[in-house]
Design an enzyme around this catalytic site. Structure first.
Site, PDB file in Angstrom:
ATOM      1  N   ARG A   1       0.845  -1.192   0.000  1.00 44.60           N
ATOM      2  CA  ARG A   1       0.000   0.000   0.000  1.00 44.60           C
ATOM      3  C   ARG A   1       0.883   1.247   0.000  1.00 44.60           C
ATOM      4  O   ARG A   1       2.022   1.221   0.468  1.00 44.60           O
ATOM      5  CB  ARG A   1      -0.901   0.028   1.241  1.00 44.60           C
ATOM      6  CG  ARG A   1      -1.810  -1.173   1.400  1.00 44.60           C
ATOM      7  CD  ARG A   1      -2.602  -1.060   2.700  1.00 44.60           C
ATOM      8  NE  ARG A   1      -3.528  -2.179   2.875  1.00 44.60           N
ATOM      9  CZ  ARG A   1      -3.245  -3.292   3.541  1.00 44.60           C
ATOM     10  NH1 ARG A   1      -2.043  -3.442   4.104  1.00 44.60           N
ATOM     11  NH2 ARG A   1      -4.138  -4.263   3.656  1.00 44.60           N
TER      12      ARG A   1
ATOM     13  N   LYS B   1      -2.342  -2.050   7.844  1.00 41.26           N
ATOM     14  CA  LYS B   1      -3.539  -1.560   8.515  1.00 41.26           C
ATOM     15  C   LYS B   1      -3.645  -2.139   9.921  1.00 41.26           C
ATOM     16  O   LYS B   1      -3.289  -3.293  10.149  1.00 41.26           O
ATOM     17  CB  LYS B   1      -4.785  -1.931   7.708  1.00 41.26           C
ATOM     18  CG  LYS B   1      -4.935  -1.138   6.411  1.00 41.26           C
ATOM     19  CD  LYS B   1      -6.250  -1.457   5.740  1.00 41.26           C
ATOM     20  CE  LYS B   1      -6.465  -0.593   4.507  1.00 41.26           C
ATOM     21  NZ  LYS B   1      -7.764  -0.879   3.849  1.00 41.26           N
TER      22      LYS B   1
ATOM     23  N   HIS C   1      -2.246   2.377  -5.833  1.00 38.86           N
ATOM     24  CA  HIS C   1      -2.907   1.078  -5.677  1.00 38.86           C
ATOM     25  C   HIS C   1      -2.984   0.321  -7.002  1.00 38.86           C
ATOM     26  O   HIS C   1      -3.162  -0.899  -7.001  1.00 38.86           O
ATOM     27  CB  HIS C   1      -4.308   1.263  -5.085  1.00 38.86           C
ATOM     28  CG  HIS C   1      -4.425   0.739  -3.680  1.00 38.86           C
ATOM     29  ND1 HIS C   1      -3.594   1.153  -2.666  1.00 38.86           N
ATOM     30  CD2 HIS C   1      -5.257  -0.172  -3.123  1.00 38.86           C
ATOM     31  CE1 HIS C   1      -3.927   0.523  -1.550  1.00 38.86           C
ATOM     32  NE2 HIS C   1      -4.919  -0.282  -1.801  1.00 38.86           N
TER      33      HIS C   1
ATOM     34  N   ARG D   1      -0.325  -2.184  -6.910  1.00 35.36           N
ATOM     35  CA  ARG D   1      -0.652  -3.255  -5.958  1.00 35.36           C
ATOM     36  C   ARG D   1      -1.659  -4.217  -6.587  1.00 35.36           C
ATOM     37  O   ARG D   1      -1.492  -5.439  -6.530  1.00 35.36           O
ATOM     38  CB  ARG D   1      -1.215  -2.631  -4.675  1.00 35.36           C
ATOM     39  CG  ARG D   1      -1.667  -3.622  -3.596  1.00 35.36           C
ATOM     40  CD  ARG D   1      -1.983  -2.811  -2.345  1.00 35.36           C
ATOM     41  NE  ARG D   1      -2.807  -3.522  -1.375  1.00 35.36           N
ATOM     42  CZ  ARG D   1      -2.340  -4.332  -0.428  1.00 35.36           C
ATOM     43  NH1 ARG D   1      -1.042  -4.596  -0.362  1.00 35.36           N
ATOM     44  NH2 ARG D   1      -3.160  -4.899   0.443  1.00 35.36           N
TER      45      ARG D   1
ATOM     46  N   HIS E   1      -3.953  -8.903   3.707  1.00 36.25           N
ATOM     47  CA  HIS E   1      -5.406  -8.870   3.868  1.00 36.25           C
ATOM     48  C   HIS E   1      -5.813  -9.720   5.065  1.00 36.25           C
ATOM     49  O   HIS E   1      -5.377 -10.857   5.207  1.00 36.25           O
ATOM     50  CB  HIS E   1      -6.093  -9.425   2.615  1.00 36.25           C
ATOM     51  CG  HIS E   1      -6.067  -8.485   1.455  1.00 36.25           C
ATOM     52  ND1 HIS E   1      -6.249  -8.892   0.149  1.00 36.25           N
ATOM     53  CD2 HIS E   1      -5.886  -7.140   1.392  1.00 36.25           C
ATOM     54  CE1 HIS E   1      -6.179  -7.848  -0.653  1.00 36.25           C
ATOM     55  NE2 HIS E   1      -5.957  -6.780   0.080  1.00 36.25           N
TER      56      HIS E   1
ATOM     57  N   TYR F   1      -9.269 -10.344  -6.869  1.00 37.83           N
ATOM     58  CA  TYR F   1      -8.277 -10.442  -7.935  1.00 37.83           C
ATOM     59  C   TYR F   1      -8.509 -11.663  -8.809  1.00 37.83           C
ATOM     60  O   TYR F   1      -8.072 -11.696  -9.957  1.00 37.83           O
ATOM     61  CB  TYR F   1      -6.857 -10.437  -7.343  1.00 37.83           C
ATOM     62  CG  TYR F   1      -6.581  -9.157  -6.600  1.00 37.83           C
ATOM     63  CD1 TYR F   1      -6.426  -7.965  -7.293  1.00 37.83           C
ATOM     64  CD2 TYR F   1      -6.530  -9.129  -5.213  1.00 37.83           C
ATOM     65  CE1 TYR F   1      -6.208  -6.775  -6.613  1.00 37.83           C
ATOM     66  CE2 TYR F   1      -6.319  -7.948  -4.527  1.00 37.83           C
ATOM     67  CZ  TYR F   1      -6.158  -6.778  -5.237  1.00 37.83           C
ATOM     68  OH  TYR F   1      -5.959  -5.599  -4.567  1.00 37.83           O
TER      69      TYR F   1
END
Length: 310
Positions: free
Chosen positions: A158, A182, A256, A259, A282, A291
């Site tokens: 990110r 995150k 992004h 990514r 994630h 994806y």
């Protein structure tokens, strides 16, 4: 906890934002989104004569979202507002500020489903070749830009993770970098030899030049902005927007994109979905599964354009 229903709504929102930032460790971008959405709620509630947190009810929240819809705001914006206020009311209920959670039954339209933008392997090569040509002049900003894009694509990180990297987070022998994702979750991700070479060239010939431009330089920061301070999220966005602006295709032109592209190329190449999940950081496998949809969409497009009886 003492009854706080008579506390000012704006003040309780500030407490929630501090909690989100410091106790939960949410990103500054997420906290800013909360602050913007809840600030709009406070203004709307005040216009309805509600200034105390105890006056926050389901009907008021529904009216707030309905007003946004009536004014033509995008469905994705309304969905984000709904998510922000539900996070706030859930926290207020769990912490005893509110006796019940008025946002628990709040519903908003889901944002329109958009597949993330993905560029082809050939397009990635063209981008990196163009950046390398600029960097051949030893322009420090060009040396940084090629290292930024190489690392974004190689490590599938990110933009917030990229700008937070310190030089000591790199292991150039093992070709890994430690990033903070995150929720303050740390992970170590691999990158390739081209990215390592670009980063080493930047550290040797580009970073010292930009560092000399500022007395406020962060000695630990891997990437620096044009004025010598640590490169920020906005600066990284500008770098990527420049290299994507002339590229065919629709969709966002931010960091992004690389990514998304890296994740899709990994799956196209046969990578295991759970391995890609771990690489991307994630928390949910479902987030990574988008994806697979991107890969399927690309496959269908190739079929339509190449098969004689498509």
């Amino acid at each position: 906890m003492a009854d706080r229903t008579d506390d000012e709504l704006a003040g309780i929102v500030d407490v929630f934002l501090d909690h989100s930032r410091h106790a939960r460790g949410l990103s500054e971008q997420t906290v800013r989104a909360y602050a913007n959405d809840l600030g709009q709620l406070v203004a709307f509630a005040s216009g309805r004569g509600v200034d105390r947190v105890g006056g926050l009810g389901l009907e008021l929240l529904r009216d707030w979202l309905w007003d946004a819809d009536h004014r033509g705001l995008a469905r994705s914006t309304i969905a984000r507002r709904s998510s922000s206020v539900r996070a706030f009311t859930r926290w207020a209920s769990e912490s005893g500020v509110l006796a019940v959670d008025p946002g628990a039954r709040l519903r908003a339209p889901k944002g329109a489903a958009h597949l993330p933008r993905v560029v082809s392997s050939d397009q990635v090569r063209i981008i990196l070749d163009g950046l390398a040509a600029r960097a051949a002049t030893d322009d420090p900003a060009a040396l940084r830009d090629v290292a930024v894009v190489e690392l974004l694509y190689a490590a599938a990180i990110r933009v917030s993770e990229l700008v937070g990297i310190d030089v000591l987070d790199l292991d150039r022998e093992r070709l890994t970098v430690r990033v903070l994702g995150k929720g303050g979750r740390e992970r170590v991700v691999p990158f390739g030899v081209p990215a390592r070479d670009a980063v080493e060239t930047w550290l040797e010939r580009g970073r010292p030049v930009l560092a000399a431009r500022s007395d406020l330089v962060d000695p630990g920061a891997l990437f620096l902005g044009d004025r010598g301070a640590r490169l920020g999220v906005r600066g990284a966005y500008r770098i990527v927007a420049r290299v994507l602006q002339d590229l065919p295709g629709e969709g966002p032109s931010g960091p992004h994109t690389f990514r998304h592209t890296a994740a899709t190329h990994l799956l196209d190449g046969g990578a295991d979905l759970r391995a890609v999940q771990e690489l991307l950081g994630h928390a949910s496998l479902g987030t990574t599964q988008i994806y697979t949809h991107v890969s399927s969409a690309r496959l269908r497009e190739v079929y339509r354009t190449a098969h004689p009886r498509a």
